[in-house]
Design a protein around this motif. Structure first.
Motif, PDB file in Angstrom:
ATOM      1  N   VAL A   1       0.830  -1.200   0.000  1.00 17.29           N
ATOM      2  CA  VAL A   1       0.000   0.000   0.000  1.00 17.29           C
ATOM      3  C   VAL A   1       0.866   1.251   0.000  1.00 17.29           C
ATOM      4  CG1 VAL A   1      -1.762   1.295   1.250  1.00 17.29           C
ATOM      5  CG2 VAL A   1      -1.825  -1.212   1.229  1.00 17.29           C
ATOM      6  N   GLY A   2       0.566   2.176  -0.923  1.00 15.42           N
ATOM      7  CA  GLY A   2       1.303   3.437  -0.970  1.00 15.42           C
ATOM      8  C   GLY A   2       2.535   3.400  -1.844  1.00 15.42           C
ATOM      9  N   VAL A   3       2.999   2.205  -2.244  1.00 13.93           N
ATOM     10  CA  VAL A   3       4.183   2.095  -3.104  1.00 13.93           C
ATOM     11  C   VAL A   3       3.741   2.259  -4.550  1.00 13.93           C
ATOM     12  CG1 VAL A   3       6.073   0.625  -3.866  1.00 13.93           C
ATOM     13  CG2 VAL A   3       5.399   0.624  -1.463  1.00 13.93           C
ATOM     14  N   LEU A   4       4.231   3.312  -5.199  1.00 11.21           N
ATOM     15  CA  LEU A   4       3.794   3.610  -6.564  1.00 11.21           C
ATOM     16  C   LEU A   4       4.639   2.946  -7.630  1.00 11.21           C
ATOM     17  CD1 LEU A   4       2.743   7.360  -6.583  1.00 11.21           C
ATOM     18  CD2 LEU A   4       1.402   5.363  -6.067  1.00 11.21           C
TER      19      LEU A   4
ATOM     20  N   MET B   1       8.811   9.471 -12.655  1.00 12.25           N
ATOM     21  CA  MET B   1       8.311   8.804 -11.455  1.00 12.25           C
ATOM     22  C   MET B   1       7.968   9.814 -10.358  1.00 12.25           C
ATOM     23  SD  MET B   1       8.007   5.630 -12.080  1.00 12.25           S
ATOM     24  CE  MET B   1       7.775   4.970 -10.417  1.00 12.25           C
ATOM     25  N   LEU B   2       8.772  10.856 -10.233  1.00  9.92           N
ATOM     26  CA  LEU B   2       8.476  11.891  -9.246  1.00  9.92           C
ATOM     27  C   LEU B   2       7.203  12.652  -9.617  1.00  9.92           C
ATOM     28  CD1 LEU B   2      12.072  13.272  -8.547  1.00  9.92           C
ATOM     29  CD2 LEU B   2      10.646  11.968  -6.973  1.00  9.92           C
TER      30      LEU B   2
ATOM     31  N   TYR C   1      -0.749   8.548 -15.743  1.00  2.64           N
ATOM     32  CA  TYR C   1       0.158   9.220 -14.810  1.00  2.64           C
ATOM     33  C   TYR C   1       1.526   9.491 -15.430  1.00  2.64           C
ATOM     34  CZ  TYR C   1      -3.420   8.064 -11.427  1.00  2.64           C
ATOM     35  OH  TYR C   1      -4.619   7.958 -10.777  1.00  2.64           O
ATOM     36  N   GLY C   2       1.574   9.581 -16.739  1.00  2.37           N
ATOM     37  CA  GLY C   2       2.825   9.849 -17.439  1.00  2.37           C
ATOM     38  C   GLY C   2       2.923  11.292 -17.901  1.00  2.37           C
TER      39      GLY C   2
END
Length: 482
Positions: free
Chosen positions: A98-101, A116-117, A374-375
């Motif tokens: 959970v929370g790891v993208l 990624m940031l 999300y890119g």
């Protein structure tokens, strides 16, 4: 330059040094690098963090313990796993936590790390928006700050409170129904229904029943009595879209209702009084239709009490960055994903002709959200027809191999081949719209804190306050002139 607050947890001193060098190169202004044993001691408030980057720990148990403690303190903070190639399999197994993208394999390329940031930043912002108590009303108001859109807003303000019939003109996809909903929302009828009907989508022989209703047995299939749109909209607003496609027979019946404020259901002789405001819209030239005998002149003058013309998107290309931001915000709010566009891709979109207007832009953004979730979408990722014609992509080079200066040079190259958007291009207005866009974006990123937004824009706080007054932007609130 990275202005977000980042925390790197890494136990290896050598790796800490290497990461410090990488983020110094990225000009990260607010960075904390610490070990897994004492990382909580370095934090005043975990909610102020943009992203946590979790690297090597003394043991697997220590890494699991660190992840658990992060989640216990703030389950919404995004975590990126850092590691070298030999730890890729272990990182992949942890990436479902959970929370790891996601994972970043070191040494990482500039584009991979910034992408990624960016993904983490969008995730963090979307979580904050979901928790915010502030209501976000998207597309209730008109999006844009061009002269044409400001004029439409002024006309809406002037006529909203009256009972006058309004005729909205403009090409398909320009947002005519948005204008109609604005008129209704800003009128005294806002507590009553807003009822739209597309006159061009309903066959002529059924339109009368749709508008006025029918009694049981009025025609084959009428097994029960049914209200029409006029009755549904009682006390409110009836929006007649594509009125130019209405048959001459129905035009006569509509004209009678506008004149007498009464109508009869199909199959009934009982008159029903109506109190609705009529807002009509069409993409056709009604004066030409009158000359061709396809539209009644007396109905035209009844409807055309107060005309509002929506400009096509190609004539207000300076609004495209605002529209893109608003469309992306809508996808984020609906939890349907997100995407970001580079300056070069925005420049290219501003050059496109947009025959489908805002509707076509909305379809493009939805397509990009699906293709690049999300890119970051650069010029090369845009569909062919949306790219600047005649632009040599070789001038941009390989983005992954560029440093910051190289990327800036690429954006300058994109700007160098940019043509004026249209014959009536107003440079002063265009620059003003760009300033407005960046100020609002900085305010959004700073959650309405003027001091933080001023730092983000590298300007004095007092200067930013003056510009907020100039553009009628509210501190700590959503911009009101969207």
């Amino acid at each position: 330059m990275l202005t977000s607050k980042l925390l790197i947890i890494e136990d290896d001193p050598e790796q800490q040094h290497d990461l410090q060098v990488i983020f110094d190169f990225l000009e990260c202004e607010d960075l904390i690098i610490t070990g897994s044993a004492n990382w909580q001691e370095q934090m005043d408030d975990i909610s102020s963090l943009q992203t946590i980057l979790l690297g090597g720990c003394s043991s697997d148990e220590q890494r699991d313990k660190t992840l658990a403690s992060i989640q216990a303190l703030d389950e919404d903070v995004p975590v990126l796993l850092l590691g070298e190639e030999d730890s890729a399999a272990q990182m992949e197994s942890l990436s479902s936590a959970v929370g790891v993208l996601g994972c970043v394999i070191l040494p990482a390329s500039h584009s991979q790390l910034t992408s990624m940031l960016q993904k983490a930043r969008i995730y963090r912002e979307s979580r904050r928006v979901q928790q915010s108590e502030r209501p976000v009303t998207l597309f209730r108001s008109l999006v844009g700050n061009s002269r044409a859109v400001r004029q439409v807003r002024r006309l809406i303000e002037q006529v909203a409170a009256s009972t006058a019939n309004v005729l909205i003109l403009g090409e398909s996809g320009t947002g005519k129904e948005v204008v109609a909903r604005n008129l209704h929302y800003n009128s005294s009828r806002r507590e009553h229904p807003f009822v739209p009907i597309n006159c061009g989508a309903i066959p002529a022989d059924l339109l009368e029943s749709e508008l006025f209703g029918h009694e049981k047995g009025a025609f084959t299939g009428a097994i029960t009595a049914r209200q029409g749109r006029f009755e549904m909209a009682e006390g409110g607003t009836l929006f007649l879209d594509e009125i130019g496609d209405m048959s001459l027979n129905m035009q006569v019946k509509l004209l009678r209702v506008l004149q007498e404020r009464t109508f009869e259901r199909v199959g009934s002789n009982k008159s029903i009084k109506t109190n609705v405001r009529i807002i009509a819209a069409t993409h056709r030239n009604l004066e030409e239709r009158i000359k061709e005998g396809e539209f009644r002149e007396d109905l035209f003058y009844r409807l055309n009490v107060f005309p509002i013309e929506m400009p096509p998107l190609r004539e207000r290309s300076s609004d495209i960055p605002l529209l893109v931001n608003e469309l992306i915000s809508r996808f984020e709010k609906d939890k349907r994903g997100s995407v970001r566009l580079t300056p070069a891709s925005i420049i290219s979109l501003c050059q496109y002709h947009w025959p489908g207007n805002v509707r076509e832009l909305a379809n493009l953004i939805e397509r990009l959200v699906i293709l690049y979730p999300y890119g970051v979408v650069d010029l090369a990722e845009l569909p062919d027809k949306f790219r600047i014609q005649g632009l040599n992509m070789a001038e941009f080079g390989d983005v992954e191999e560029l440093d910051d200066d190289g990327i800036e040079d690429n954006y300058r190259n994109a700007a160098a081949v940019t043509r004026l958007p249209n014959d009536n291009f107003d440079l002063k207005e265009h620059l003003s719209n760009m300033e407005y866009t960046f100020i609002k974006q900085a305010l959004d990123e700073a959650n309405g804190v003027v001091a933080h937004a001023a730092k983000r824009l590298n300007m004095r706080r007092t200067t930013l306050v003056e510009k907020l007054r100039k553009y009628d932007l509210q501190r700590g609130e959503e911009a009101t002139n969207f």
